[in-house]
Enzyme design. Structure first.
Site, PDB file in Angstrom:
ATOM      1  N   ARG A 146      22.774  -6.528 -11.190  1.00 63.68           N
ATOM      2  CA  ARG A 146      21.830  -6.059 -10.181  1.00 63.68           C
ATOM      3  C   ARG A 146      22.059  -6.782  -8.866  1.00 63.68           C
ATOM      4  NH1 ARG A 146      21.968  -2.254 -12.616  1.00 63.68           N
ATOM      5  NH2 ARG A 146      20.663  -1.681 -14.346  1.00 63.68           N
ATOM      6  N   CYS A 147      21.512  -6.207  -7.813  1.00 63.69           N
ATOM      7  CA  CYS A 147      21.599  -6.726  -6.454  1.00 63.69           C
ATOM      8  C   CYS A 147      21.244  -8.210  -6.447  1.00 63.69           C
ATOM      9  CB  CYS A 147      20.641  -5.942  -5.566  1.00 63.69           C
ATOM     10  SG  CYS A 147      20.618  -6.491  -3.857  1.00 63.69           S
ATOM     11  N   PRO A 148      22.034  -9.010  -5.794  1.00 63.71           N
ATOM     12  CA  PRO A 148      23.158  -8.758  -4.901  1.00 63.71           C
ATOM     13  C   PRO A 148      24.521  -8.934  -5.566  1.00 63.71           C
ATOM     14  CG  PRO A 148      22.490 -11.009  -4.587  1.00 63.71           C
ATOM     15  CD  PRO A 148      21.586 -10.422  -5.661  1.00 63.71           C
TER      16      PRO A 148
ATOM     17  N   ASP B 299      23.998  -0.195 -10.352  1.00 63.47           N
ATOM     18  CA  ASP B 299      22.760  -0.586  -9.692  1.00 63.47           C
ATOM     19  C   ASP B 299      22.483   0.384  -8.544  1.00 63.47           C
ATOM     20  OD1 ASP B 299      20.560  -1.888  -8.627  1.00 63.47           O
ATOM     21  OD2 ASP B 299      21.719  -3.532  -7.765  1.00 63.47           O
TER      22      ASP B 299
ATOM     23  N   ASP C 151      23.714  -0.933  -0.356  1.00 62.34           N
ATOM     24  CA  ASP C 151      24.250  -2.278  -0.089  1.00 62.34           C
ATOM     25  C   ASP C 151      25.751  -2.285   0.169  1.00 62.34           C
ATOM     26  OD1 ASP C 151      21.714  -3.225  -0.494  1.00 62.34           O
ATOM     27  OD2 ASP C 151      22.121  -4.128  -2.453  1.00 62.34           O
TER      28      ASP C 151
END
Length: 90
Positions: A16-18, A43, A49
């Site tokens: 997941r982010c980041p 994600d 992103d």
């Protein structure tokens, strides 16, 4: 991991982010302009992103959604030139 023609492949599925962008940024270090790197990510935040990071760094990115719920991001380094700096952000 390397894909066809020796293209580096970053498999960030399940993260997941980041994390996807961090792994992508690490993978491109030291690669010359014009090099291609492929990122695999599932994600939903990566949809915004990865292109934002690519624009900021002057790279071009194309997205290819796969049936299994993940996306292939093909990043070409230095294909766009760096994003202009906002004079107000000094």
């Amino acid at each position: 991991m390397r894909g066809p023609a020796g293209v580096p492949v970053v498999d960030a599925r399940g993260t997941r982010c980041p994390v996807p962008v961090i792994r992508l940024a690490r993978a491109v270090r030291g690669l010359p302009p014009g090099a291609t790197v492929v990122l695999l990510a599932d994600d939903v935040a990566a949809w915004s992103d990865v292109p934002a990071w690519a624009r900021m760094k002057g790279h071009a990115v194309s997205l290819h959604e796969e049936d299994e719920g993940w996306t292939v991001y093909e990043v070409v380094l230095g294909a766009r030139g760096p994003a202009p700096q906002d004079a107000r952000s000094t």
